[in-house]
Write a protein that holds these residues in place. Structure first.
Motif, PDB file in Angstrom:
ATOM      1  N   GLU A   1      74.923  64.760  61.792  1.00  0.00           N
ATOM      2  CA  GLU A   1      74.842  66.208  62.029  1.00  0.00           C
ATOM      3  C   GLU A   1      73.391  66.681  61.965  1.00  0.00           C
ATOM      4  N   GLU A   2      72.631  66.131  61.013  1.00  0.00           N
ATOM      5  CA  GLU A   2      71.207  66.491  60.908  1.00  0.00           C
ATOM      6  C   GLU A   2      70.465  66.085  62.183  1.00  0.00           C
ATOM      7  N   LEU A   3      70.723  64.883  62.668  1.00  0.00           N
ATOM      8  CA  LEU A   3      70.077  64.409  63.900  1.00  0.00           C
ATOM      9  C   LEU A   3      70.446  65.297  65.085  1.00  0.00           C
ATOM     10  N   LYS A   4      71.725  65.630  65.174  1.00  0.00           N
ATOM     11  CA  LYS A   4      72.188  66.500  66.268  1.00  0.00           C
ATOM     12  C   LYS A   4      71.460  67.842  66.243  1.00  0.00           C
ATOM     13  N   GLN A   5      71.338  68.428  65.065  1.00  0.00           N
ATOM     14  CA  GLN A   5      70.671  69.725  64.926  1.00  0.00           C
ATOM     15  C   GLN A   5      69.195  69.628  65.317  1.00  0.00           C
ATOM     16  N   LYS A   6      68.529  68.554  64.887  1.00  0.00           N
ATOM     17  CA  LYS A   6      67.109  68.390  65.196  1.00  0.00           C
ATOM     18  C   LYS A   6      66.892  68.204  66.699  1.00  0.00           C
ATOM     19  N   LEU A   7      67.805  67.498  67.345  1.00  0.00           N
ATOM     20  CA  LEU A   7      67.715  67.322  68.799  1.00  0.00           C
ATOM     21  C   LEU A   7      67.877  68.660  69.510  1.00  0.00           C
ATOM     22  N   GLN A   8      68.860  69.449  69.068  1.00  0.00           N
ATOM     23  CA  GLN A   8      69.085  70.758  69.682  1.00  0.00           C
ATOM     24  C   GLN A   8      67.878  71.664  69.487  1.00  0.00           C
ATOM     25  N   GLU A   9      67.263  71.610  68.307  1.00  0.00           N
ATOM     26  CA  GLU A   9      66.075  72.420  68.045  1.00  0.00           C
ATOM     27  C   GLU A   9      64.914  72.016  68.950  1.00  0.00           C
ATOM     28  N   SER A  10      64.912  70.774  69.388  1.00  0.00           N
ATOM     29  CA  SER A  10      63.856  70.278  70.277  1.00  0.00           C
ATOM     30  C   SER A  10      64.249  70.410  71.745  1.00  0.00           C
ATOM     31  N   GLN A  11      65.293  71.200  72.034  1.00  0.00           N
ATOM     32  CA  GLN A  11      65.748  71.483  73.400  1.00  0.00           C
ATOM     33  C   GLN A  11      66.219  70.226  74.133  1.00  0.00           C
ATOM     34  N   ILE A  12      66.760  69.252  73.388  1.00  0.00           N
ATOM     35  CA  ILE A  12      67.319  68.052  74.019  1.00  0.00           C
ATOM     36  C   ILE A  12      68.834  68.203  74.028  1.00  0.00           C
ATOM     37  N   ASP A  13      69.390  68.348  75.228  1.00  0.00           N
ATOM     38  CA  ASP A  13      70.830  68.525  75.400  1.00  0.00           C
ATOM     39  C   ASP A  13      71.495  67.153  75.376  1.00  0.00           C
ATOM     40  N   ILE A  14      72.317  66.889  74.352  1.00  0.00           N
ATOM     41  CA  ILE A  14      72.874  65.546  74.149  1.00  0.00           C
ATOM     42  C   ILE A  14      73.803  65.156  75.303  1.00  0.00           C
ATOM     43  N   ALA A  15      74.636  66.104  75.765  1.00  0.00           N
ATOM     44  CA  ALA A  15      75.561  65.807  76.863  1.00  0.00           C
ATOM     45  C   ALA A  15      74.793  65.454  78.134  1.00  0.00           C
ATOM     46  N   LYS A  16      73.737  66.220  78.422  1.00  0.00           N
ATOM     47  CA  LYS A  16      72.939  65.945  79.621  1.00  0.00           C
ATOM     48  C   LYS A  16      72.156  64.643  79.473  1.00  0.00           C
ATOM     49  N   LEU A  17      71.695  64.373  78.247  1.00  0.00           N
ATOM     50  CA  LEU A  17      70.975  63.129  77.987  1.00  0.00           C
ATOM     51  C   LEU A  17      71.879  61.936  78.271  1.00  0.00           C
ATOM     52  N   TRP A  18      73.100  62.001  77.762  1.00  0.00           N
ATOM     53  CA  TRP A  18      74.066  60.924  77.999  1.00  0.00           C
ATOM     54  C   TRP A  18      74.293  60.748  79.504  1.00  0.00           C
ATOM     55  N   LYS A  19      74.447  61.880  80.194  1.00  0.00           N
ATOM     56  CA  LYS A  19      74.687  61.831  81.637  1.00  0.00           C
ATOM     57  C   LYS A  19      73.505  61.195  82.365  1.00  0.00           C
ATOM     58  N   SER A  20      72.283  61.488  81.911  1.00  0.00           N
ATOM     59  CA  SER A  20      71.086  60.925  82.534  1.00  0.00           C
ATOM     60  C   SER A  20      71.068  59.399  82.392  1.00  0.00           C
ATOM     61  N   TYR A  21      71.366  58.908  81.178  1.00  0.00           N
ATOM     62  CA  TYR A  21      71.424  57.460  80.972  1.00  0.00           C
ATOM     63  C   TYR A  21      72.544  56.837  81.821  1.00  0.00           C
ATOM     64  N   ALA A  22      73.699  57.526  81.880  1.00  0.00           N
ATOM     65  CA  ALA A  22      74.842  57.005  82.638  1.00  0.00           C
ATOM     66  C   ALA A  22      74.498  56.886  84.122  1.00  0.00           C
ATOM     67  N   LYS A  23      73.838  57.920  84.651  1.00  0.00           N
ATOM     68  CA  LYS A  23      73.467  57.882  86.068  1.00  0.00           C
ATOM     69  C   LYS A  23      72.432  56.794  86.340  1.00  0.00           C
TER      70      LYS A  23
END
Length: 933
Positions: free
Chosen positions: A796-818
């Motif tokens: 949860e801490e990692l997720k929050q820090k990523l969001q604070e840094s404007q990194i969208d986890i769902a879009k990040l996953w999609k980028s790796y998948a593509k």
């Protein structure tokens, strides 16, 4: 001069008469003179006077407290309700006391039904008719029924539909008169509306529901949804009367009324409506804001109990808002893409939000993959040399003119398809798309038979800039694919058979490519659609999301194969970006408000207002801006023609010219007749400042005129050209760019054709996890492979820090998948473990944590068997539960036994089940190590 009290009374009397009330005083009082009698200055039992007491069929039913014009009404209820409690004993009355309380200042009307639970005053546009109050008093209030609707059962509803209906009923029970539902395209908004309608008619005893659309074909689509909706194996139309209104009458027995907002406006105001107007979206059919809807006796303001507004992100709240304000109805908005204006209208009462991303994760919709095609001319434009013989087409009648250029014609990418059309550019894009279909996009569908491949390319929708551009694309598409008229067809508002064409595109296997501008951009459901090609840019974020939504709808495999025989399933759709639409900055769809307008007037409207003598700071400034833009883009021949017309409209300079020194800024300006569009633009702009800023004029010679007369003289002088129809019409026509040059000399070529990957997200993420490998616990554990457990809190801490840094986890996953050509989506918090390991290059392929953990779990169980350990049924159930917990949360500790096995006895139960075969601590550590490592 009339007093404010007198003004208010006159307005109240007028509105009562409109509603069918006969107004009487003590001198002429006859309570049976009419069905409805409004008795003025009624003396109560405590010797006070109620301004109006309402009688229906001889019995008292309501009270009106009148206040002076402009009076604020929210604090008046105590006074008006006091009168209701002091009606003289023995007076004929419904239900022992007046149920209906009104307060009014002539302009506003507040209304309250005292029989309602938690009754609350609401604003009405007019007074009820006597018959309406009689109907109301004979039944329990609608708002009481809304508080007692039976609990919704999920049955065959999707999760999103269930929560949408449930939350809406809670909102209505709390008496919110406006409720907004945001539901992704393809999630079944209309099906949800059918369920809502059924429950409101059955349990809330609604008399009539309006389903409002803003285009005629969407009304037909909605009618089909209602007719196909089943309740216990009976169709909706068997139980309730549904009417799709296409003429200007609404049958009174209607229970579901479907119509366009244009048709409703036509009915309410008795304004003619053409079939073409109803085919267009509402935003395209009305330029002026409707200020107020007049009272209509056949469609009174309480005609509908509920209004469902489909696609409510559009401009309905600007120009058309007065229609919604006319009715005393609960308003329910449906949209996939609400704008700021939508939230404002619905008082920020967003009762449920189901986004596109959620719909993809749930399998309701399919995700999109993007491909970019760039060509030399699309990016850079081109140049046609002087002395070239070039085709020039008149957009009005499509007449061809051959013209030899006096000088070179350079055009930029912005001029493409508006000022200059290059057929090679269109052909190059479509040829590249043809190559990509079976080599890159849908390679699994390729067969040895080339004719079958071409016959059943994926259903494709191309967005063109305008009707003329769409026409060219249609002809060239047939040529590129070597097919006939059925294969590629234009569907725009100029098609008289557009409704049939849309239906044909949805079901006909031979119709593969549709070319449109706006007609299929929103609302239209075409599930087999698999490719969207953007050959026009879109700057509105809401509109782009709607256009994108045309391709996202999922479809049953068999239904897809019926129209695309070589397809197996639809698990994605493609956006082919030929114009940079995915790169361009998007703006929210909100109207530009100037004064009391909800959208900027057209050039034609602005010119017509000036010609009528409506010369204001707003329209002179607006016209200055529009004319300046026209001056920059017209060709020299048109410019010379307009200059000639300006000279013909010459009038002598004003009697007292304002030269040199006027106003606080001491600007120098010679007011002489304009001889060019630019000079006219400058003079209009200066005039707007003079009119707006109340500048004191200082003429160079004495004048007997007042300041206001000088300004009027100056305004008439500067706007003189607009008094001449020849100049007005020519300017309007030239502004439309009536001619388009066709460049057949410059051939185009593809400069880029590749998938669009969101590399920025990946680069940002990989930089982030390296920079924070020592400061964020989860990263530290995974980077150094420390023997510390990754807990849910750490993730949860990692997720929050990523969001604070404007990194969208769902879009990040999609980028790796593509990037790895995978069909996969981010679902669980523990999927962050997979992302981090991929980012640290500890693994090479992206897999969901659950998928990987399940495989490792089976290997772990296999190792136990190899050791001769065979789990009992209870042990296997225990291990399965621990495994599932690790998959969702990252770690299972001894204290978790108390939560997950509380009924069985917690840790004591675990120890008993494991027996001598396992030690509890060792077991948990082995499972964690096996799954997480």
């Amino acid at each position: 001069m009339k007093k404010p009290e007198e003004i208010a009374r006159e307005q109240i009397d007028q509105k009562l008469k409109l509603a069918g009330w006969e107004i009487q005083t003590k001198e002429n009082f006859n309570r049976l003179a009419s069905q409805g009698v409004a008795y003025c200055e009624f003396c109560t039992s405590d010797k006070k006077f109620a301004d109006y007491v309402l009688y229906v069929e001889g019995k008292i039913i309501g009270i009106i407290e009148a206040k002076k014009s402009g009076y604020l009404l929210s604090g008046v209820f105590a006074q008006s309700s006091h009168y209701a409690n002091f009606i003289p004993k023995g007076a004929p009355i419904f239900q022992n006391a007046p149920a209906f309380i009104y307060e009014s200042n002539g302009e506003e009307i507040y209304f309250c039904d005292l029989r309602e639970q938690d009754y609350r005053s609401r604003i009405l546009s007019y007074f009820h008719t006597p018959s309406s109050l009689l109907n109301l008093i004979k039944s329990d209030p609608l708002r009481n029924f809304l508080k007692n609707i039976p609990l919704l059962e999920k049955n065959n509803l999707r999760e999103c539909q269930y929560h949408a209906i449930k939350n809406l009923e809670s909102s209505l029970a709390e008496n919110h008169n406006r409720s907004l539902l945001q539901m992704a395209t393809g999630s079944g908004k209309t099906y949800t509306a059918c369920n809502i309608s059924y429950r409101l008619l059955k349990y809330a005893r609604a008399k009539r529901i309006l389903f409002l659309v803003d285009r005629k074909d969407l009304g037909s689509q909605t009618l089909s949804e209602y007719e196909n909706f089943k309740i216990s194996n009976r169709s909706f139309s068997e139980l309730y009367i549904i009417n799709h209104i296409t003429q200007n009458t609404i049958p009174e027995d209607s229970q579901i009324v479907i119509m366009t907002i244009q048709r409703l406006y036509s009915i309410l105001t008795n304004t003619p409506l053409t079939e073409e107007d109803e085919e267009l979206e509402s935003s395209q059919t009305l330029q002026n804001v409707i200020s107020k809807i007049p009272y209509n006796q056949s469609i009174p303001f309480d005609f509908f109990d509920f209004i469902i507004v489909d696609e409510c992100h559009r401009s309905i709240y600007g120009n058309w808002r007065a229609i919604l304000d006319y009715f005393d109805s609960f308003i329910i908005g449906l949209t996939a893409t609400p704008s700021k204006l939508t939230f404002g209208f619905f008082q920020s009462n967003l009762i449920y939000s189901y986004t596109y991303e959620q719909s993809v994760l749930d399998g309701v919709n399919v995700d999109f993959w993007a491909w970019r095609i760039e060509t030399n001319i699309t990016q850079n434009g081109s140049v046609i040399p002087p002395k070239s013989l070039i085709i020039k087409r008149d957009k009005r009648d499509r007449k061809i003119i051959y013209e030899e250029l006096d000088e070179e014609l350079a055009y930029s990418n912005k001029d493409l398809d508006t000022k200059v059309l290059n057929r090679s550019q269109i052909r190059t894009i479509l040829t590249e798309y043809k190559k990509l279909i079976y080599s890159q996009l849908f390679s699994e569908r390729k067969s040895e038979d080339e004719s079958k491949n071409l016959a059943y390319i994926p259903k494709t929708l191309i967005f063109a800039k305008d009707d003329h551009h769409a026409e060219e694309i249609t002809l060239i598409a047939r040529e590129v694919f070597g097919k006939g008229n059925t294969f590629a067809q234009k569907i725009t508002h100029t098609n008289k058979n557009s409704k049939e064409a849309i239906r044909d595109f949805r079901t006909n296997p031979n119709f593969r490519i549709a070319i449109t501008v706006d007609m299929i951009a929103t609302g239209t459901d075409i599930k087999p659609l698999e490719v969207l090609i953007f050959m026009r840019n879109v700057k509105s974020s809401g509109y782009f999301e709607q256009m994108k939504g045309r391709g996202c709808r999922s479809i049953d495999d068999q239904a897809l194969r019926e129209v695309t025989p070589n397809a197996k399933s639809k698990n994605k759709f493609y956006i082919i970006d030929c114009i940079g639409v995915l790169d361009s900055a998007k703006i929210l769809s909100t109207p530009i408000i100037k004064g009391d307008r909800a959208q900027t007037p057209t050039l034609k409207k602005a010119i017509e207002d000036i010609a009528k003598g409506i010369i204001t700071p707003q329209n002179t400034s607006l016209l200055a801006s529009k004319i300046s833009r026209i001056a920059q883009k017209i060709d020299k021949k048109d410019e010379a023609y307009l200059q000639k017309l300006l000279e013909e409209t010459f009038i002598p300079p004003i009697q007292t010219p304002l030269q040199g020194n006027f106003g606080e800024n001491k600007e120098e300006y010679d007011f002489i007749p304009s001889n060019s569009l630019l000079s006219l633009s400058k003079q209009l702009y200066t005039l707007s400042n003079i009119l707006e800023e109340d500048i004191t004029l200082h003429p160079s010679t004495p004048t007997p005129l007042t300041q206001e007369e000088q300004k009027e003289q100056l305004a008439n002088f500067i706007t003189a050209p607009f008094n001449h129809a020849s100049f007005r019409n020519s300017l309007i026509n030239i502004a439309k760019i009536l001619y388009i040059y066709i460049d057949e000399l410059n051939t185009d070529e593809v400069t880029l054709s590749q998938p669009i990957e969101s590399t920025n997200q990946i680069e940002d993420f990989e930089r982030f996890i390296i920079e924070h490998k020592d400061s964020i616990l989860a990263l530290s554990i995974l980077y150094d492979k420390k023997k510390i457990h990754i807990t849910q809190n750490a993730l949860e801490e990692l997720k929050q820090k990523l969001q604070e840094s404007q990194i969208d986890i769902a879009k990040l996953w999609k980028s790796y998948a593509k990037k790895q050509n995978k069909q996969s989506a981010y679902k669980n918090l523990t999927d962050l473990i997979s992302l981090v390991r991929l980012g640290y290059q500890q693994i090479k392929e992206l897999h969901s944590f659950a998928e990987n953990a399940n495989k490792l779990y089976e290997l772990y169980l296999g190792r136990l068997i190899n050791k001769g350990i065979h789990l009992t049924k209870e042990q296997r159930n225990l291990f399965d539960t621990i495994k599932e917990c690790i998959i969702t949360e990252g770690y299972f500790s001894q204290k978790d036994f108390g939560e997950y096995f509380a009924d069985e006895g917690g840790i004591a139960y675990a120890n008993r089940v494991l027996g001598d075969s396992f030690k509890l601590e060792v077991c948990l550590e082995e499972l964690y190590e096996a799954l997480v490592g």
